[in-house]
Design a protein around this motif. Structure first.
Motif, short mmCIF file in Angstrom:
data_model
loop_
_atom_site.label_atom_id
_atom_site.label_comp_id
_atom_site.label_asym_id
_atom_site.label_seq_id
_atom_site.Cartn_x
_atom_site.Cartn_y
_atom_site.Cartn_z
N LYS A 77 0.82 -1.21 0.00
CA LYS A 77 0.00 0.00 0.00
C LYS A 77 0.86 1.26 0.00
N LYS A 78 1.98 1.23 0.73
CA LYS A 78 2.80 2.44 0.79
C LYS A 78 3.52 2.73 -0.52
N LYS A 79 3.54 1.72 -1.42
CA LYS A 79 4.12 1.93 -2.75
C LYS A 79 3.05 2.20 -3.80
N GLY A 80 1.81 2.35 -3.35
CA GLY A 80 0.74 2.70 -4.28
C GLY A 80 -0.13 1.55 -4.72
N GLY A 81 0.08 0.36 -4.18
CA GLY A 81 -0.73 -0.79 -4.57
C GLY A 81 -1.93 -0.97 -3.66
N ILE A 82 -2.58 -2.11 -3.79
CA ILE A 82 -3.74 -2.40 -2.94
C ILE A 82 -3.40 -3.36 -1.81
N GLY A 83 -2.12 -3.64 -1.63
CA GLY A 83 -1.68 -4.48 -0.52
C GLY A 83 -1.18 -5.83 -0.99
N LEU A 84 -0.43 -6.49 -0.13
CA LEU A 84 0.11 -7.81 -0.44
C LEU A 84 -0.92 -8.89 -0.11
N HIS A 85 -0.98 -9.92 -0.94
CA HIS A 85 -1.89 -11.04 -0.72
C HIS A 85 -1.08 -12.32 -0.67
N VAL A 86 -1.45 -13.21 0.24
CA VAL A 86 -0.79 -14.50 0.36
C VAL A 86 -1.33 -15.41 -0.74
N THR A 87 -0.42 -15.94 -1.59
CA THR A 87 -0.85 -16.80 -2.68
C THR A 87 -0.61 -18.27 -2.40
N SER A 88 0.42 -18.60 -1.61
CA SER A 88 0.65 -20.00 -1.26
C SER A 88 1.43 -20.08 0.04
N SER A 89 1.33 -21.23 0.69
CA SER A 89 2.02 -21.46 1.94
C SER A 89 2.54 -22.89 1.93
N THR A 90 3.88 -23.04 1.82
CA THR A 90 4.51 -24.34 1.71
C THR A 90 5.11 -24.75 3.04
N LYS A 91 4.86 -25.99 3.44
CA LYS A 91 5.45 -26.48 4.69
C LYS A 91 6.95 -26.70 4.51
N ARG A 92 7.71 -26.43 5.57
CA ARG A 92 9.14 -26.67 5.56
C ARG A 92 9.59 -27.02 6.97
N THR A 93 10.84 -27.50 7.12
CA THR A 93 11.34 -27.87 8.43
C THR A 93 12.57 -27.04 8.78
N PHE A 94 12.69 -26.73 10.06
CA PHE A 94 13.86 -26.04 10.60
C PHE A 94 14.61 -27.05 11.45
N LYS A 95 15.83 -27.39 11.04
CA LYS A 95 16.60 -28.41 11.74
C LYS A 95 17.71 -27.76 12.56
N PRO A 96 17.92 -28.24 13.80
CA PRO A 96 18.99 -27.69 14.63
C PRO A 96 20.35 -28.14 14.12
N ASN A 97 21.38 -27.36 14.41
CA ASN A 97 22.74 -27.68 13.99
C ASN A 97 23.34 -28.63 15.03
N LEU A 98 23.14 -29.94 14.82
CA LEU A 98 23.60 -30.94 15.78
C LEU A 98 24.92 -31.55 15.35
#
Length: 76
Positions: A25-46
């Protein structure tokens, strides 16, 4: 196989990678929209290190890099 830190209990956690589309919106658009959400994993540094426990015996355990840096474990 889910590895867990023997000292801190850190383990693999699940999160999402969110993809957004549009002009903000601050750049003149109508706002950001979420188009997809992909699952992922965060692994500890073991790291697999040889650790001397309180009885004086040496064991190989999985320890997070944070625990090694902080000095929470005594390497054998």
């Amino acid at each position: 196989m889910s590895r867990v830190c023997a000292v801190t209990g850190k383990k693999t956690i699940v999160g999402r990678r969110i993809v957004r589309k549009g002009l903000s919106k601050k750049k003149g658009g109508i706002g950001l929209h979420v188009t997809s959400s992909t699952k992922r994993t965060f692994k500890p540094n073991l790291q697999r290190v040889r650790v001397r426990d309180e009885n004086g015996t040496v064991k190989r355990v999985w320890v997070s890099a944070k625990a090694l840096r902080s000095g929470a474990v005594k390497k054998a």
